[in-house]
Write an enzyme that holds these catalytic residues in place. Structure first.
Site, PDB file in Angstrom:
ATOM      1  N   SER A  74       0.795  -1.224   0.000  1.00  0.00           N
ATOM      2  CA  SER A  74       0.000   0.000   0.000  1.00  0.00           C
ATOM      3  C   SER A  74       0.837   1.289   0.000  1.00  0.00           C
ATOM      4  O   SER A  74       1.631   1.505  -0.898  1.00  0.00           O
ATOM      5  CB  SER A  74      -0.942  -0.063   1.200  1.00  0.00           C
ATOM      6  OG  SER A  74      -1.763   1.045   1.277  1.00  0.00           O
ATOM      7  N   ASP A 294      -1.319   1.664  -3.866  1.00  0.00           N
ATOM      8  CA  ASP A 294      -2.109   0.586  -4.483  1.00  0.00           C
ATOM      9  C   ASP A 294      -3.524   1.064  -4.825  1.00  0.00           C
ATOM     10  O   ASP A 294      -4.398   0.257  -5.145  1.00  0.00           O
ATOM     11  CB  ASP A 294      -2.143  -0.667  -3.600  1.00  0.00           C
ATOM     12  CG  ASP A 294      -2.793  -0.433  -2.256  1.00  0.00           C
ATOM     13  OD1 ASP A 294      -2.825   0.724  -1.799  1.00  0.00           O
ATOM     14  OD2 ASP A 294      -3.279  -1.403  -1.652  1.00  0.00           O
ATOM     15  N   GLU A 396     -12.224   5.719   6.313  1.00  0.00           N
ATOM     16  CA  GLU A 396     -11.219   6.085   7.290  1.00  0.00           C
ATOM     17  C   GLU A 396     -10.786   7.503   6.928  1.00  0.00           C
ATOM     18  O   GLU A 396     -10.829   7.886   5.747  1.00  0.00           O
ATOM     19  CB  GLU A 396     -10.020   5.145   7.207  1.00  0.00           C
ATOM     20  CG  GLU A 396     -10.364   3.723   7.629  1.00  0.00           C
ATOM     21  CD  GLU A 396      -9.132   2.831   7.771  1.00  0.00           C
ATOM     22  OE1 GLU A 396      -9.012   2.167   8.791  1.00  0.00           O
ATOM     23  OE2 GLU A 396      -8.300   2.807   6.844  1.00  0.00           O
ATOM     24  N   ALA A 397     -10.328   8.256   7.934  1.00  0.00           N
ATOM     25  CA  ALA A 397      -9.934   9.641   7.673  1.00  0.00           C
ATOM     26  C   ALA A 397      -8.864   9.698   6.583  1.00  0.00           C
ATOM     27  O   ALA A 397      -8.800  10.644   5.803  1.00  0.00           O
ATOM     28  CB  ALA A 397      -9.417  10.285   8.949  1.00  0.00           C
ATOM     29  N   ARG A 528      -3.250   3.546  20.421  1.00  0.00           N
ATOM     30  CA  ARG A 528      -3.485   2.145  20.049  1.00  0.00           C
ATOM     31  C   ARG A 528      -2.235   1.597  19.377  1.00  0.00           C
ATOM     32  O   ARG A 528      -1.475   2.365  18.744  1.00  0.00           O
ATOM     33  CB  ARG A 528      -4.698   2.009  19.113  1.00  0.00           C
ATOM     34  CG  ARG A 528      -4.606   2.842  17.863  1.00  0.00           C
ATOM     35  CD  ARG A 528      -5.753   2.582  16.911  1.00  0.00           C
ATOM     36  NE  ARG A 528      -5.554   1.375  16.136  1.00  0.00           N
ATOM     37  CZ  ARG A 528      -4.819   1.301  15.024  1.00  0.00           C
ATOM     38  NH1 ARG A 528      -4.204   2.361  14.555  1.00  0.00           N
ATOM     39  NH2 ARG A 528      -4.706   0.158  14.385  1.00  0.00           N
ATOM     40  N   PRO A 529      -2.026   0.281  19.517  1.00  0.00           N
ATOM     41  CA  PRO A 529      -0.888  -0.293  18.792  1.00  0.00           C
ATOM     42  C   PRO A 529      -1.224  -0.371  17.310  1.00  0.00           C
ATOM     43  O   PRO A 529      -2.339  -0.760  16.948  1.00  0.00           O
ATOM     44  CB  PRO A 529      -0.756  -1.696  19.400  1.00  0.00           C
ATOM     45  CG  PRO A 529      -2.071  -2.003  20.030  1.00  0.00           C
ATOM     46  CD  PRO A 529      -2.777  -0.716  20.297  1.00  0.00           C
ATOM     47  N   SER A 530      -0.289   0.027  16.435  1.00  0.00           N
ATOM     48  CA  SER A 530      -0.532  -0.076  15.000  1.00  0.00           C
ATOM     49  C   SER A 530      -0.645  -1.549  14.610  1.00  0.00           C
ATOM     50  O   SER A 530      -0.010  -2.413  15.205  1.00  0.00           O
ATOM     51  CB  SER A 530       0.633   0.574  14.247  1.00  0.00           C
ATOM     52  OG  SER A 530       0.688   0.070  12.929  1.00  0.00           O
ATOM     53  N   THR A 532       0.038  -2.341  11.418  1.00  0.00           N
ATOM     54  CA  THR A 532       0.883  -2.480  10.225  1.00  0.00           C
ATOM     55  C   THR A 532       2.337  -2.080  10.469  1.00  0.00           C
ATOM     56  O   THR A 532       3.189  -2.332   9.638  1.00  0.00           O
ATOM     57  CB  THR A 532       0.357  -1.616   9.052  1.00  0.00           C
ATOM     58  OG1 THR A 532       0.367  -0.249   9.476  1.00  0.00           O
ATOM     59  CG2 THR A 532      -1.035  -2.008   8.625  1.00  0.00           C
ATOM     60  N   ARG A 537       0.448   4.253  18.094  1.00  0.00           N
ATOM     61  CA  ARG A 537       0.018   5.536  17.527  1.00  0.00           C
ATOM     62  C   ARG A 537      -0.705   6.357  18.593  1.00  0.00           C
ATOM     63  O   ARG A 537      -1.520   5.817  19.349  1.00  0.00           O
ATOM     64  CB  ARG A 537      -0.936   5.317  16.361  1.00  0.00           C
ATOM     65  CG  ARG A 537      -0.323   4.638  15.169  1.00  0.00           C
ATOM     66  CD  ARG A 537      -1.224   4.784  13.934  1.00  0.00           C
ATOM     67  NE  ARG A 537      -0.868   3.801  12.911  1.00  0.00           N
ATOM     68  CZ  ARG A 537       0.146   3.936  12.078  1.00  0.00           C
ATOM     69  NH1 ARG A 537       0.937   4.993  12.148  1.00  0.00           N
ATOM     70  NH2 ARG A 537       0.402   2.995  11.167  1.00  0.00           N
TER      71      ARG A 537
HETATM   72  C1  LIG Z   1      -4.015   5.684  11.479  1.00  0.00           C
HETATM   73  C2  LIG Z   1      -3.986   5.023  10.160  1.00  0.00           C
HETATM   74  O1  LIG Z   1      -3.986   5.704   9.134  1.00  0.00           O
HETATM   75  N1  LIG Z   1      -3.965   3.686  10.166  1.00  0.00           N
HETATM   76  C3  LIG Z   1      -3.941   2.905   8.931  1.00  0.00           C
HETATM   77  C4  LIG Z   1      -2.908   1.805   9.026  1.00  0.00           C
HETATM   78  O2  LIG Z   1      -3.267   0.932  10.070  1.00  0.00           O
HETATM   79  P1  LIG Z   1      -2.515   0.852  11.478  1.00  0.00           P
HETATM   80  O3  LIG Z   1      -3.120  -0.352  12.152  1.00  0.00           O
HETATM   81  O4  LIG Z   1      -2.842   2.149  12.164  1.00  0.00           O
HETATM   82  O5  LIG Z   1      -1.055   0.734  11.194  1.00  0.00           O
HETATM   83  O6  LIG Z   1      -2.910   1.066   7.811  1.00  0.00           O
HETATM   84  C5  LIG Z   1      -4.151   0.393   7.549  1.00  0.00           C
HETATM   85  C6  LIG Z   1      -3.989  -0.427   6.289  1.00  0.00           C
HETATM   86  O7  LIG Z   1      -3.721   0.364   5.179  1.00  0.00           O
HETATM   87  C7  LIG Z   1      -5.283   1.414   7.445  1.00  0.00           C
HETATM   88  O8  LIG Z   1      -6.490   0.744   7.271  1.00  0.00           O
HETATM   89  C8  LIG Z   1      -5.303   2.283   8.707  1.00  0.00           C
HETATM   90  O9  LIG Z   1      -6.248   3.293   8.583  1.00  0.00           O
HETATM   91 MG   LIG Z   2      -3.564   1.282   0.150  1.00  0.00          MG
END
Ligand SMILES: CC(=O)N[C@H]1[C@@H](OP(=O)(O)O)O[C@H](CO)[C@@H](O)[C@@H]1O
Ligand SMILES: [Mg+2]
Length: 564
Positions: A74, A294, A396-397, A528-530, A532, A537
């Site tokens: 992505s 992507d 999502e924002a 929250r823990p990310s 990805t 975060r």
């Molecule tokens: C704050 C933020 O933008 N988080 C993103 C990011 O996830 P995290 O779990 O926050 O790493 O990647 C995801 C996949 O692309 C997307 O769905 C999500 O919105």
């Molecule tokens: Mg993407």
């Protein structure tokens, strides 16, 4: 019987073979996060191969329906890569299979992998052994490790007897999801079918523009930042066929134009709020859009002054608001009693957001009387929730989202449109509103958020409303916000609740967040823990930027101190 035993032996041999071809490096651990597995592309082959095995098993489990594999990371840097699995409806793989996906990816040796598969197949009643077929469609983005990982996925799929892999080529993520969904619906599912659907439904939307609205026509010029990814490439292919729009693609993914997602793309623009690479003072006042690598995320922006590179941003929340206003308006026209034909179209309209949605957007949407609900971060949660409504709009924002229409709603809409078209009412406002909704159901990707189809729906609605970028941007004012990342030893030690708005563990952390937040006007903060990245975060909102920055910073300090 002997033949069956031979098949069984062959199946075991293939699984052991493929696992030994892709050994898991010591110390390597994969977790199925917000959007599948992601890591440095060069280390991903074992996980991708095993995702191939898993996808074939998923198809076997679901009566040979086609499932999908997308190889992409992505918006992440070009060196990263990842893999995720699409279910037969085109949505993300059922979360119930995620623990097995993780266990399989982390099986330490071929024997362990074989035992895991055999046990899972038994528990789930999956017909392994070559008597049934499985079908897996594969797509990948433009990353240099894509081809190598595609091969790993193919080897994984081919390790399951009866499985057939179909390489659909280099695609946007939403194209592949769309293809999986279409294939299982028995409708045409090639790339050119996807393009035809987009182009035709967009044209249809434009044909249905009100003739008598007055006001200025919308500027036709649109500059799109393609993040040097696959979205720009695809848009270049179809832009000449998009009547009523004059699209210029920058960061188009062409050789030499720049690096994927580097200083460009939807994630960059949304987080930094500055122009992407390749944009300059000559673009002041022109409507611009930005896709991610992507092409499943979309944001809009415009430069208001040539003296700096700051932009006015229209994020996912405002795209959602535009879609909600448009759909509600069409429903109101259809259901207005003064119509010539006394037909109504009852529809439960639901708006789905996450904690990252700007508080001003939620207030705006609730102020319109709309039902707004929250889920944890990740499209897999939002999409599922949106399906509970006749019309579910989720974003999502960061710009990832779509509109989903229930089968039942679409068939009611179809029959209403038929009734209206066969009567004298076929030039009525009611008929046109119904036709506009029909076109929207065709235009907007029903499988997953899709920057290309989202962009076309935005453009059609702006033309319908005769709204400039500025009109749209001024729908409401975003509250100042700040996002920070904190590195900790073990991010999984943070457990959240209430759609990630509260920390349940460690409990002292939530008390500290509450205490800090109370010091700020319109303060809101969560951590929250990310899913990805290996970070925690922190998000904060307050009435001024200085306050939002300060709230985020003080909470980040607490996270570091408690967990660092
Ligand atoms: C704050 C933020 O933008 N988080 C993103 C990011 O996830 P995290 O779990 O926050 O790493 O990647 C995801 C996949 O692309 C997307 O769905 C999500 O919105
Ligand atoms: Mg993407």
């Amino acid at each position: 019987m002997a033949a069956d035993q031979e098949q069984e032996q062959e199946q075991r041999r293939r699984l052991l073979d493929v696992a030994s071809r892709f050994p898991l490096p010591t110390g390597c651990r994969f977790s199925y996060g917000t959007a599948g597995f992601r890591a440095d592309g060069a280390t991903m082959a074992p996980a991708v191969c095993r995702a191939g095995i898993l996808a074939a098993l998923r198809s076997l489990k679901l009566a040979s329906a086609a499932v999908g594999i997308v190889i992409t990371a992505s918006h992440n840097p070009i060196g990263d890569n990842g893999v995720k699995i699409a279910d037969p409806d085109g949505g993300m793989m059922d979360q119930q299979w995620e623990p097995f996906a993780a266990a399989l990816a982390n099986a330490p040796d071929p024997d362990a992998l074989l035992q895991l598969v055999l046990q899972f197949v038994k528990d789930e009643g999956i017909p392994l052994g070559g008597h049934h077929t499985a079908q897996v469609l594969l797509g990948r983005d433009t990353r240099p490790t894509g081809e190598y990982l595609l091969d790993a996925a193919l080897q994984g799929i081919n390790a399951i007897l009866g499985a057939q892999a179909i390489d659909m080529g280099i695609l946007t993520t939403p194209q592949l999801h769309w293809m999986v969904r279409s294939k299982n619906k028995g409708i045409k599912a090639s790339e050119s079918d996807y393009f035809t659907q987009l182009i035709n439904s967009f044209r249809r939307m434009l044909e249905l523009l009100p003739k008598d609205k007055g006001g200025d026509e919308l500027a036709k010029k649109l500059i799109v930042d393609g993040a040097n990814g696959i979205g720009g490439v695809k848009l270049e292919q179809i832009k000449a066929e998009l009547s009523g729009l004059d699209i210029i693609v920058r960061n188009s993914g062409k050789e030499g134009e720049g690096i994927l997602n580097h200083l460009c793309g939807a994630d960059f623009v949304q987080k930094e709020r500055v122009t992407p690479h390749g944009f300059g003072p000559e673009d002041v006042g022109v409507r611009c859009a930005s896709l991610d690598g992507d092409a499943d995320r979309l944001v809009y922006f415009q430069m208001s002054s040539s003296s700096d590179n700051k932009v006015d941003l229209v994020d996912g929340d405002k795209i959602l608001s535009l879609f909600a206003l448009f759909i509600r308006e069409q429903l109101d026209v259809i259901n207005n009693n003064g119509n010539q034909v006394d037909k109504s179209l009852p529809a439960r309209l639901g708006i789905v957001q996450t904690a990252y949605a700007n508080g001003a957007s939620t207030q705006f949407l609730k102020g319109l009387g709309l039902e707004v609900v929250f889920t944890p971060t990740g499209v897999k949660y939002l999409h599922k929730k949106a399906l509970e409504y006749d019309i579910g709009i989720y974003f999502e924002a960061n710009g990832h989202g779509t509109v989903v229409f229930s089968e039942d709603f679409i068939s009611q809409l179809e029959s209403l449109s038929n009734d209206l078209s066969s009567q004298a009412a076929n030039c009525s406002a009611q008929y046109h509103a119904a036709m506009r909704l029909m076109a929207a159901t065709q235009l907007i990707n029903q499988a997953v958020g899709d920057a290309l189809s989202g962009l076309l729906l935005v453009e059609a609605i702006l033309q319908y409303k005769r709204w400039s970028f500025q009109n749209w941007c001024e729908l409401y004012s975003d509250l100042p916000s700040r996002q920070l990342k904190v590195k900790v030893v073990d991010r999984s030690s943070i457990v959240t609740t209430d759609a990630e708005t509260k920390v349940s563990q460690p409990s002292s952390l939530q008390e500290l967040i509450d205490k800090e937040t109370a010091n700020y006007t319109q303060g809101r903060c969560f951590v929250r823990p990310s899913g990805t990245e290996d970070v925690v975060r922190v998000y904060a909102e307050a009435s001024t930027q200085v306050e939002a920055d300060s709230l985020a910073k003080s909470v980040a300090h607490h996270v570091e101190r408690l967990l660092g």
